[in-house]
Design an enzyme around this catalytic site. Sequence first.
Site, PDB file in Angstrom:
ATOM      1  N   HIS A  27      18.190  -0.219  13.473  1.00 40.30           N
ATOM      2  CA  HIS A  27      16.756  -0.435  13.727  1.00 40.30           C
ATOM      3  C   HIS A  27      16.045  -0.806  12.420  1.00 40.30           C
ATOM      4  N   HIS A  69      12.314   0.034  -3.815  1.00 44.66           N
ATOM      5  CA  HIS A  69      10.882   0.176  -3.927  1.00 44.66           C
ATOM      6  C   HIS A  69      10.159  -1.162  -4.011  1.00 44.66           C
ATOM      7  N   GLU A 104      11.048  -3.713  -2.718  1.00 42.21           N
ATOM      8  CA  GLU A 104      11.157  -4.235  -1.358  1.00 42.21           C
ATOM      9  C   GLU A 104       9.952  -3.838  -0.495  1.00 42.21           C
ATOM     10  N   HIS A 144      10.925   7.824  -7.113  1.00 41.13           N
ATOM     11  CA  HIS A 144      10.155   8.724  -6.242  1.00 41.13           C
ATOM     12  C   HIS A 144      10.820   8.897  -4.883  1.00 41.13           C
ATOM     13  N   HIS A 145      11.847   8.097  -4.603  1.00 43.12           N
ATOM     14  CA  HIS A 145      12.601   8.298  -3.361  1.00 43.12           C
ATOM     15  C   HIS A 145      13.690   9.344  -3.530  1.00 43.12           C
ATOM     16  N   SER A 156      -6.759 -10.950   2.787  1.00 44.31           N
ATOM     17  CA  SER A 156      -7.721 -11.606   1.894  1.00 44.31           C
ATOM     18  C   SER A 156      -8.135 -12.979   2.408  1.00 44.31           C
ATOM     19  N   LYS A 209      -7.867  -3.324  -4.336  1.00 46.78           N
ATOM     20  CA  LYS A 209      -7.785  -4.307  -3.257  1.00 46.78           C
ATOM     21  C   LYS A 209      -8.569  -3.821  -2.030  1.00 46.78           C
ATOM     22  N   ASP A 241       5.376 -30.981   1.530  1.00 44.10           N
ATOM     23  CA  ASP A 241       6.388 -30.124   2.140  1.00 44.10           C
ATOM     24  C   ASP A 241       6.718 -29.049   1.116  1.00 44.10           C
ATOM     25  N   SER A 261      19.819 -15.726   1.472  1.00 48.10           N
ATOM     26  CA  SER A 261      18.757 -16.439   2.175  1.00 48.10           C
ATOM     27  C   SER A 261      17.398 -16.185   1.536  1.00 48.10           C
ATOM     28  N   SER A 262      17.106 -14.903   1.268  1.00 47.67           N
ATOM     29  CA  SER A 262      15.782 -14.596   0.723  1.00 47.67           C
ATOM     30  C   SER A 262      15.619 -15.111  -0.696  1.00 47.67           C
ATOM     31  N   THR A 292      -4.016  -0.794  -5.894  1.00 46.30           N
ATOM     32  CA  THR A 292      -4.101  -0.915  -4.436  1.00 46.30           C
ATOM     33  C   THR A 292      -5.498  -0.542  -3.973  1.00 46.30           C
ATOM     34  N   ARG A 327      14.082  14.127   9.262  1.00 46.18           N
ATOM     35  CA  ARG A 327      14.306  12.826   9.883  1.00 46.18           C
ATOM     36  C   ARG A 327      15.788  12.648  10.166  1.00 46.18           C
ATOM     37  N   TYR A 367       6.952  -3.463  -1.351  1.00 46.97           N
ATOM     38  CA  TYR A 367       5.812  -4.345  -1.657  1.00 46.97           C
ATOM     39  C   TYR A 367       6.104  -5.773  -1.251  1.00 46.97           C
ATOM     40  N   TRP A 396      19.637   3.316   6.685  1.00 44.16           N
ATOM     41  CA  TRP A 396      19.531   1.960   6.131  1.00 44.16           C
ATOM     42  C   TRP A 396      19.718   1.974   4.623  1.00 44.16           C
TER      43      TRP A 396
HETATM   44  C1  HEA Z   1       9.578  -3.255   9.546  1.00 38.50           C
HETATM   45  C2  HEA Z   1       9.912  -2.053   9.683  1.00 38.50           C
HETATM   46  C3  HEA Z   1       9.823  -1.187  10.901  1.00 38.50           C
HETATM   47  C4  HEA Z   1       9.168  -1.350  12.099  1.00 38.50           C
HETATM   48  C5  HEA Z   1       8.305  -2.507  12.563  1.00 38.50           C
HETATM   49  C6  HEA Z   1       9.450  -0.171  12.877  1.00 38.50           C
HETATM   50  C7  HEA Z   1       8.949   0.067  14.164  1.00 38.50           C
HETATM   51  C8  HEA Z   1       9.172   1.227  14.895  1.00 38.50           C
HETATM   52  N1  HEA Z   1       9.933   2.297  14.511  1.00 38.50           N
HETATM   53 FE1  HEA Z   1      10.962   2.465  12.779  1.00 38.50          FE
HETATM   54  N2  HEA Z   1      11.987   2.631  11.032  1.00 38.50           N
HETATM   55  C9  HEA Z   1      11.991   1.763   9.982  1.00 38.50           C
HETATM   56  C10 HEA Z   1      11.297   0.567   9.925  1.00 38.50           C
HETATM   57  C11 HEA Z   1      10.514   0.071  10.962  1.00 38.50           C
HETATM   58  N3  HEA Z   1      10.262   0.674  12.160  1.00 38.50           N
HETATM   59  C12 HEA Z   1      12.778   2.270   8.893  1.00 38.50           C
HETATM   60  C13 HEA Z   1      12.999   1.599   7.539  1.00 38.50           C
HETATM   61  C14 HEA Z   1      13.309   3.488   9.318  1.00 38.50           C
HETATM   62  C15 HEA Z   1      14.205   4.445   8.532  1.00 38.50           C
HETATM   63  C16 HEA Z   1      15.605   4.337   9.001  1.00 38.50           C
HETATM   64  C17 HEA Z   1      16.512   5.324   8.358  1.00 38.50           C
HETATM   65  O1  HEA Z   1      16.217   6.529   8.379  1.00 38.50           O
HETATM   66  O2  HEA Z   1      17.549   4.894   7.831  1.00 38.50           O
HETATM   67  C18 HEA Z   1      12.774   3.699  10.660  1.00 38.50           C
HETATM   68  C19 HEA Z   1      13.024   4.843  11.410  1.00 38.50           C
HETATM   69  C20 HEA Z   1      12.399   5.143  12.594  1.00 38.50           C
HETATM   70  C21 HEA Z   1      12.442   6.426  13.224  1.00 38.50           C
HETATM   71  C22 HEA Z   1      13.131   7.661  12.667  1.00 38.50           C
HETATM   72  C23 HEA Z   1      14.521   7.708  13.142  1.00 38.50           C
HETATM   73  C24 HEA Z   1      15.262   8.857  12.548  1.00 38.50           C
HETATM   74  O3  HEA Z   1      14.883   9.370  11.503  1.00 38.50           O
HETATM   75  O4  HEA Z   1      16.266   9.217  13.167  1.00 38.50           O
HETATM   76  C25 HEA Z   1      11.718   6.322  14.393  1.00 38.50           C
HETATM   77  C26 HEA Z   1      11.515   7.428  15.353  1.00 38.50           C
HETATM   78  O5  HEA Z   1      10.600   7.464  16.048  1.00 38.50           O
HETATM   79  C27 HEA Z   1      11.221   4.979  14.467  1.00 38.50           C
HETATM   80  C28 HEA Z   1      10.453   4.464  15.496  1.00 38.50           C
HETATM   81  C29 HEA Z   1       9.868   3.216  15.485  1.00 38.50           C
HETATM   82  C30 HEA Z   1       9.044   2.743  16.568  1.00 38.50           C
HETATM   83  C31 HEA Z   1       8.725   3.486  17.851  1.00 38.50           C
HETATM   84  C32 HEA Z   1       8.608   1.494  16.206  1.00 38.50           C
HETATM   85  C33 HEA Z   1       7.663   0.678  17.038  1.00 38.50           C
HETATM   86  O6  HEA Z   1       6.423   0.599  16.380  1.00 38.50           O
HETATM   87  C34 HEA Z   1       8.177  -0.623  17.387  1.00 38.50           C
HETATM   88  C35 HEA Z   1       7.117  -1.444  18.067  1.00 38.50           C
HETATM   89  C36 HEA Z   1       7.363  -2.846  17.811  1.00 38.50           C
HETATM   90  C37 HEA Z   1       6.611  -3.553  17.019  1.00 38.50           C
HETATM   91  C38 HEA Z   1       5.383  -3.029  16.384  1.00 38.50           C
HETATM   92  C39 HEA Z   1       7.029  -4.922  16.699  1.00 38.50           C
HETATM   93  C40 HEA Z   1       6.085  -5.925  17.260  1.00 38.50           C
HETATM   94  C41 HEA Z   1       6.427  -7.267  16.767  1.00 38.50           C
HETATM   95  C42 HEA Z   1       6.650  -8.325  17.522  1.00 38.50           C
HETATM   96  C43 HEA Z   1       6.593  -8.288  19.009  1.00 38.50           C
HETATM   97  C44 HEA Z   1       7.044  -9.598  16.863  1.00 38.50           C
HETATM   98  C45 HEA Z   1       5.917 -10.487  16.543  1.00 38.50           C
HETATM   99  C46 HEA Z   1       6.501 -11.676  15.967  1.00 38.50           C
HETATM  100  C47 HEA Z   1       5.866 -12.490  15.160  1.00 38.50           C
HETATM  101  C48 HEA Z   1       4.474 -12.286  14.741  1.00 38.50           C
HETATM  102  C49 HEA Z   1       6.596 -13.648  14.645  1.00 38.50           C
HETATM  103  N4  HEA Z   1      11.644   4.274  13.367  1.00 38.50           N
HETATM  104  C1  HEA Z   2       5.082  -1.616   3.195  1.00 43.10           C
HETATM  105  C2  HEA Z   2       5.792  -0.691   2.704  1.00 43.10           C
HETATM  106  C3  HEA Z   2       5.334   0.447   1.824  1.00 43.10           C
HETATM  107  C4  HEA Z   2       4.223   0.562   1.012  1.00 43.10           C
HETATM  108  C5  HEA Z   2       3.142  -0.445   0.744  1.00 43.10           C
HETATM  109  C6  HEA Z   2       4.314   1.865   0.427  1.00 43.10           C
HETATM  110  C7  HEA Z   2       3.358   2.360  -0.475  1.00 43.10           C
HETATM  111  C8  HEA Z   2       3.482   3.550  -1.162  1.00 43.10           C
HETATM  112  N1  HEA Z   2       4.494   4.472  -1.000  1.00 43.10           N
HETATM  113 FE1  HEA Z   2       6.010   4.399   0.358  1.00 43.10          FE
HETATM  114  N2  HEA Z   2       7.677   4.155   1.479  1.00 43.10           N
HETATM  115  C9  HEA Z   2       8.000   3.082   2.256  1.00 43.10           C
HETATM  116  C10 HEA Z   2       7.254   1.942   2.404  1.00 43.10           C
HETATM  117  C11 HEA Z   2       6.064   1.688   1.717  1.00 43.10           C
HETATM  118  N3  HEA Z   2       5.415   2.523   0.876  1.00 43.10           N
HETATM  119  C12 HEA Z   2       9.254   3.295   2.929  1.00 43.10           C
HETATM  120  C13 HEA Z   2       9.939   2.314   3.872  1.00 43.10           C
HETATM  121  C14 HEA Z   2       9.695   4.554   2.542  1.00 43.10           C
HETATM  122  C15 HEA Z   2      10.923   5.335   3.010  1.00 43.10           C
HETATM  123  C16 HEA Z   2      12.228   4.749   2.706  1.00 43.10           C
HETATM  124  C17 HEA Z   2      13.310   5.597   3.280  1.00 43.10           C
HETATM  125  O1  HEA Z   2      13.561   6.677   2.715  1.00 43.10           O
HETATM  126  O2  HEA Z   2      13.894   5.205   4.302  1.00 43.10           O
HETATM  127  C18 HEA Z   2       8.685   5.066   1.606  1.00 43.10           C
HETATM  128  C19 HEA Z   2       8.796   6.298   0.968  1.00 43.10           C
HETATM  129  C20 HEA Z   2       7.957   6.690  -0.043  1.00 43.10           C
HETATM  130  C21 HEA Z   2       8.223   7.807  -0.893  1.00 43.10           C
HETATM  131  C22 HEA Z   2       9.466   8.706  -0.862  1.00 43.10           C
HETATM  132  C23 HEA Z   2       9.279   9.808   0.093  1.00 43.10           C
HETATM  133  C24 HEA Z   2      10.493  10.625   0.264  1.00 43.10           C
HETATM  134  O3  HEA Z   2      11.512  10.102   0.721  1.00 43.10           O
HETATM  135  O4  HEA Z   2      10.423  11.814  -0.076  1.00 43.10           O
HETATM  136  C25 HEA Z   2       7.162   7.895  -1.768  1.00 43.10           C
HETATM  137  C26 HEA Z   2       7.040   8.923  -2.840  1.00 43.10           C
HETATM  138  O5  HEA Z   2       6.371   8.765  -3.776  1.00 43.10           O
HETATM  139  C27 HEA Z   2       6.250   6.821  -1.454  1.00 43.10           C
HETATM  140  C28 HEA Z   2       5.056   6.567  -2.114  1.00 43.10           C
HETATM  141  C29 HEA Z   2       4.253   5.459  -1.907  1.00 43.10           C
HETATM  142  C30 HEA Z   2       3.035   5.181  -2.651  1.00 43.10           C
HETATM  143  C31 HEA Z   2       2.425   6.046  -3.710  1.00 43.10           C
HETATM  144  C32 HEA Z   2       2.571   3.986  -2.188  1.00 43.10           C
HETATM  145  C33 HEA Z   2       1.344   3.270  -2.699  1.00 43.10           C
HETATM  146  O6  HEA Z   2       1.585   1.925  -2.907  1.00 43.10           O
HETATM  147  C34 HEA Z   2       0.173   3.424  -1.779  1.00 43.10           C
HETATM  148  C35 HEA Z   2      -1.103   2.988  -2.460  1.00 43.10           C
HETATM  149  C36 HEA Z   2      -2.278   2.964  -1.528  1.00 43.10           C
HETATM  150  C37 HEA Z   2      -3.271   3.869  -1.474  1.00 43.10           C
HETATM  151  C38 HEA Z   2      -3.279   5.090  -2.327  1.00 43.10           C
HETATM  152  C39 HEA Z   2      -4.387   3.729  -0.487  1.00 43.10           C
HETATM  153  C40 HEA Z   2      -5.535   2.865  -0.903  1.00 43.10           C
HETATM  154  C41 HEA Z   2      -6.198   3.284  -2.137  1.00 43.10           C
HETATM  155  C42 HEA Z   2      -7.464   3.737  -2.229  1.00 43.10           C
HETATM  156  C43 HEA Z   2      -8.361   3.812  -1.043  1.00 43.10           C
HETATM  157  C44 HEA Z   2      -7.976   4.044  -3.567  1.00 43.10           C
HETATM  158  C45 HEA Z   2      -8.355   5.433  -3.851  1.00 43.10           C
HETATM  159  C46 HEA Z   2      -7.216   6.347  -3.786  1.00 43.10           C
HETATM  160  C47 HEA Z   2      -6.941   7.341  -4.653  1.00 43.10           C
HETATM  161  C48 HEA Z   2      -7.555   7.508  -5.986  1.00 43.10           C
HETATM  162  C49 HEA Z   2      -5.964   8.380  -4.252  1.00 43.10           C
HETATM  163  N4  HEA Z   2       6.749   6.111  -0.396  1.00 43.10           N
HETATM  164 CU   LIG Z   3       8.935   3.550  -2.952  1.00 40.35          CU
END
Ligand code: HEA
Ligand code: HEA
Ligand SMILES: [Cu+2]
Lengths: 520, 376, 291
Positions: A71, A248, A250, A297-298, A263, A326, A100, A164-165, A323, A445, A252, A136
């Site tokens: 997933h 990490h 990734e 931090h992960h 924007s 923004k 293009d 690809s990417s 952030t 989880r 962003y 993953w």
């Molecule tokens: C892009 C990232 C993404 C997205 C979209 C989702 C979407 C969803 N995810 Fe997931 N999820 C992950 C990334 C994502 N997830 C990751 C990284 C993990 C961690 C895995 C791990 O532990 O290893 C995770 C794990 C995870 C768990 C925890 C599993 C576990 O710990 O055992 C669960 C449980 O509820 C969950 C649920 C869902 C659900 C209900 C949605 C729903 O919101 C889905 C609904 C569908 C959509 C919102 C998509 C709609 C989009 C379209 C229809 C396409 C449109 C197309 C164009 C515009 C071109 N996800």
């Molecule tokens: C789109 C993807 C995305 C983005 C943008 C972020 C953004 C951030 N993430 Fe997240 N993160 C994930 C995707 C993302 N993360 C995923 C997929 C995982 C789990 C992976 C896995 O284990 O499977 C994860 C896990 C993860 C962890 C590890 C947790 C754990 O496993 O224990 C941490 C810990 O520091 C973290 C921190 C942050 C922080 C600080 C930001 C910051 O960038 C957020 C900054 C934004 C704000 C703070 C809000 C706006 C700001 C304001 C309104 C200003 C004023 C605010 C203050 C002064 C407080 N993230």
């Molecule tokens: Cu991170």
Amino acid sequence: MATAHHDEHPSGIMRWLTTTNHKDIGTLYLVFAFTMAIVGGIMSLVIRSELWQPGLQIVDPHFFNQMTTVHALVMIFGFVMPAFTGLANWQIPLMIGAPDMALPRMNNWSFWILPFAATLLMLSLFMPGGGPAGGWTLYPPLNVQQSGPGVDFTILSIHMLGISSILGSINIIATVLNMRAPGMTLMKMPMFAWGWFITAFLLIASLPVLAGAVTMLLTDRHFGTHFFDAAYGGDPVLFQHVFWFFGHPEVYILVLPAFGVFSTIIPTFARKPLFGYETMVYATASIAFLSFIVWAHHMYTVGMPLQGELFFMYATMLIAVPTGVKVFNWVSTMWRGAMTFETPMLWAIGGVFIFTIGGLSGLMLSITPADFQYHDTYFVVAHFHYVIIGGSVFGLFGAVSYWLPKWTGHMYNETLGKWHFWLTMIGFNLTFFPQHFLGLAGMPRRIPDYSLQFVEFNQWSTIGAFMTIAAQLIFFYYAMQSIRAGQKATSQVWEGAEGLEWTVPSPPPYHTFATPPKVK
Amino acid sequence: MSKTRSTPHLGLVPRLLLGISLLVVSGLASADYALNFQKPVTAIGHKLLELHNLIIIICVVIFVIVFGVMFYSIFAHRKSRGVKPAKFHGSATLEVVWTIIPFLILVAMAVPSTATLLEMDDVSKSELTVKVTGYQWKWKYDYPDQDVSFFSNLATPRAQIENKEKKGEHYLLEVDNPIVLPVGKKVRFVVTANDVLHAWWVPALGVKKDAIPGFVNEMWAKIEEPGIYRGQCAELCGKDHGYMPIVVQAVSPEEFDKWVSVQKDQAAKAAADSSKTLSKDELIERGKKVFATTCAACHGPNGEGVGPFPKMAGSKVANGPLPAHINIVVKGKPGTAMAAFGAQLNDLDLAAVITYERNGFGNKAGDVVHAKRIPG
Amino acid sequence: MSAANGGYYLPNPSPWPIVTSAGLFSLALGFVLAINGVGFGKWIAIVGAAILIWVMFRWFGEVIGESEGGKYNAQVDRSFRWGMSWFIFSEVMFFAAFFGALFYVRHWAGPWLGDTELLWPGFDFHWPSAGPKGPIAIEPDMTPAASQFSPMGAWGIPAINTAILLSSGATITWAHWGLLKSNRAQLITGLFLTVALGVTFLSLQAFEYIHAYTAMGLTMKTGIYGATFFMLTGFHGFHVTLGTIMLIVILGRALKGHFRPDHHFGFEAVAWYWHFVDVVWLFLFIFVYWF
Ligand code: HEA
Ligand code: HEA
Ligand SMILES: [Cu+2]
Ligand code: CUA
């Protein structure tokens, strides 16, 4: 204005297989991404169905783990990244006045690797021993231990997706640096192009590192190396460092292009220029820079030296500053504008709203001692679905509804667009908001079964997931409708929209800007 | 139509949204939901809860301010109210302000965080050391100074997991042998793993550390009140990651000492036991039990195999030459999930389980293995 | 579309990308099956590799034809340059992953293992090391007994190889000067020398590997030392191989009279790549062999 060229291009299926046209390739990417989103969505439903109540009902734990793993890989590498690349293909040349992409043939290659790589990943599910079941993040030793070719297919698939990417990013960088219309300086470039330009650097700097990580995993699995085996001088945690050095940035990569979309959309519907354009550029660049020094931090719980934990905590917290800038700038753009709330604007506002919730929970996670409690619980799951879905997926829907009339030449049905937004918004929050509480109360989880105090919130969550996925049918329906028929769109489409893409007809001719436009 | 439209009145969808959110709120109010951390029972646990509450409040305040402004703007600056858009597109002062203020907020959060982290990191002056080792899928606890050591397995019956029986109160959070700790003493945990990564986590104690094969991690806890505290493995460790609970039984120091001496007696008895020579039927009987607790997770309760793990029924090894069979059970197979059970079971149990495998599940090898056949 | 009017050259639809992707797929599929003990896997992989090689001939042939046909204006040339530079940057990051691994185990993980008396009693960590259970390192150039290995010294073949690669950097630059002043003989001689140096480097490295496997007890499986050593030098060697093939291609093109002083991106791309391989080697020499 665009001069239409009457080039020969093959018709039917060969047009799509061999195309070098950025618009065709953009469409291919978007169609592919949509397909993968459905696949990943169905997998999330398997997860959520099993978690509807305690006990084992539908799948066995091994298969549950495969669903979680695949997933995530499908959603990240198959859905969000390709979808944004599709947008980049469609829009960047149109927005910067280029004929293009800089390297059109390679562009086609970047795309066509994807379906093959995805096939490889999907095949793994049908192998003896099953698909990858170690999350993953593919941590060793578990992913070294898993028998059968499933993990190997995943590794090779990741290699191909990475190629690809990287090729796609190189193309975007070359396009932005070399193909801008005369007069369009970098600091006049639309924010969407900026967002992608910076993302492309993140990609080429981080994906090769992931390739290195999974290569070590592969040689540990099959060629007798001991990178992750302490008995022979290796360390399982080494993998985590290398993985998150990629992982990490990734996250962003997933969100910066969406920031570009916000924007773009917000000024259009606020009818007011983007507040603080230059700061927005610098903030994006700072986020990108910081993203390379926060990876650990992960892995606060792996037992790093104290100095390391402190450094990564401070650095991670710092990301909140750019952030925040923004977010404040988006709000200030709306301030004293004259806003209307068509579908794209709803997605942008909803996206900023949801993303900020996720960002704030991210900030909580960044606090090392607190993360000892949050780590590997549903609080983290809630965090990243908020940022990814609020940021990336809402951004995508915003972008698609914003530019769909331009691409197809037809307006879509605004009522359906709004329904899609609201149902997704509600369904999404219903799915993931309760997960915060689950995590705080102690639900780990990646478990297929849970103890009794977690039942109610899990049921909310499952209902929400079904609702969210069902809502996507509306999207499919209105997108198809707009492709097939509907009210003709003018070239301007939106009253407040600015930029070169609105100077060409809707739909744009096959080749646009063969003679570059002049930008003041 | 290219011009934009506006939505002046509350449409069907927003009304629906309102209805549903009201429902959610009332639902939350009525049920007994756990919304925050479990009640902490250590000094660190209290500090973490305070820290958590502090940062969540800061985040909520920021959230309310930012979106207060945004929603005010959405309400007041909408085209349908006939406003004309302003022209400004930047303000250096403002941007500096909202760079510096968040930075200061972060500093304010970093200070208590750093203090707590320093305190958690300090394992010196501990009064008791426990070595915690993660196995797929059970925990082993060693008290090196007390010379006590035992495994702790999930105690929830299979039938509850498979929904054939009503689930008990502590479904999935119960074990056969809990880890027993004295209250009021600083306990140092030394955490490691035998096969893959695990993580030892008991929320009420405020501790979580990864268990990493080949390395040790340290952490500490000083429990304030007697009681039973439950936790779970928090790092994905394969198929039964969800079935690897932790139960801590905190008792007074006197009770703890009593418990230690009982453990020692039992260990002595078990050691005497393991040199006994049992009959074939006794061996099979005993082996069946060992198989159910130790092997069934992978090879299936009836030896039918689970997912990627091989079945025992009709296995070439269980029906083939005895030395190979003894070898794989005692030494395991490196690089696979098949661990070296020589380090986990005593000789009698090993002999029993091998005998059982060669006679049960319709296997035809038929021979009997006695404890003395097991290589030392 | 033509560039006759000075526009940007946009290639016609092309079958090569999708065929390349299919080749890559077949290679990956076959490879995975083969390493999992499926006999016919290697045939699938070979077919994939054959497709890749064949397509590369056709695809590059087409690009070369377009280039020599004058279809690429200066802007197209710039796109290629940006493309190649950032591609090389991505390669740098790939190597960074392995260098990072090396630093990590040498400076962090290794000493930790040495300090973990509880699990590894009696193990002291000194680089080169194959870990607590691996064979013991002896002085370079001594013959190892069972459960010993001899690490690779810096001052034999590796030092010679350093000299070779550095001089190849010089010869290719000299060839470039030749090209710039239209001295075809210098271009061709320089390229030829560079190829020869590349091939010598590879032969020496092959010899070094054989020696390691047969006489030094040093293999991929020799704990973390063997793993990092062969991974880093192996991927470098693989890149030298690619670089040498690319050099051979441009040597062939030079012999056919391709490249003009003001239009020779193909040459420069290969030269950049070669310098990159060169620089990586310097890091290898210092951190893998020397210290
Ligand atoms: C892009 C990232 C993404 C997205 C979209 C989702 C979407 C969803 N995810 Fe997931 N999820 C992950 C990334 C994502 N997830 C990751 C990284 C993990 C961690 C895995 C791990 O532990 O290893 C995770 C794990 C995870 C768990 C925890 C599993 C576990 O710990 O055992 C669960 C449980 O509820 C969950 C649920 C869902 C659900 C209900 C949605 C729903 O919101 C889905 C609904 C569908 C959509 C919102 C998509 C709609 C989009 C379209 C229809 C396409 C449109 C197309 C164009 C515009 C071109 N996800
Ligand atoms: C789109 C993807 C995305 C983005 C943008 C972020 C953004 C951030 N993430 Fe997240 N993160 C994930 C995707 C993302 N993360 C995923 C997929 C995982 C789990 C992976 C896995 O284990 O499977 C994860 C896990 C993860 C962890 C590890 C947790 C754990 O496993 O224990 C941490 C810990 O520091 C973290 C921190 C942050 C922080 C600080 C930001 C910051 O960038 C957020 C900054 C934004 C704000 C703070 C809000 C706006 C700001 C304001 C309104 C200003 C004023 C605010 C203050 C002064 C407080 N993230
Ligand atoms: Cu991170
Ligand atoms: Cu042990 Cu998860």
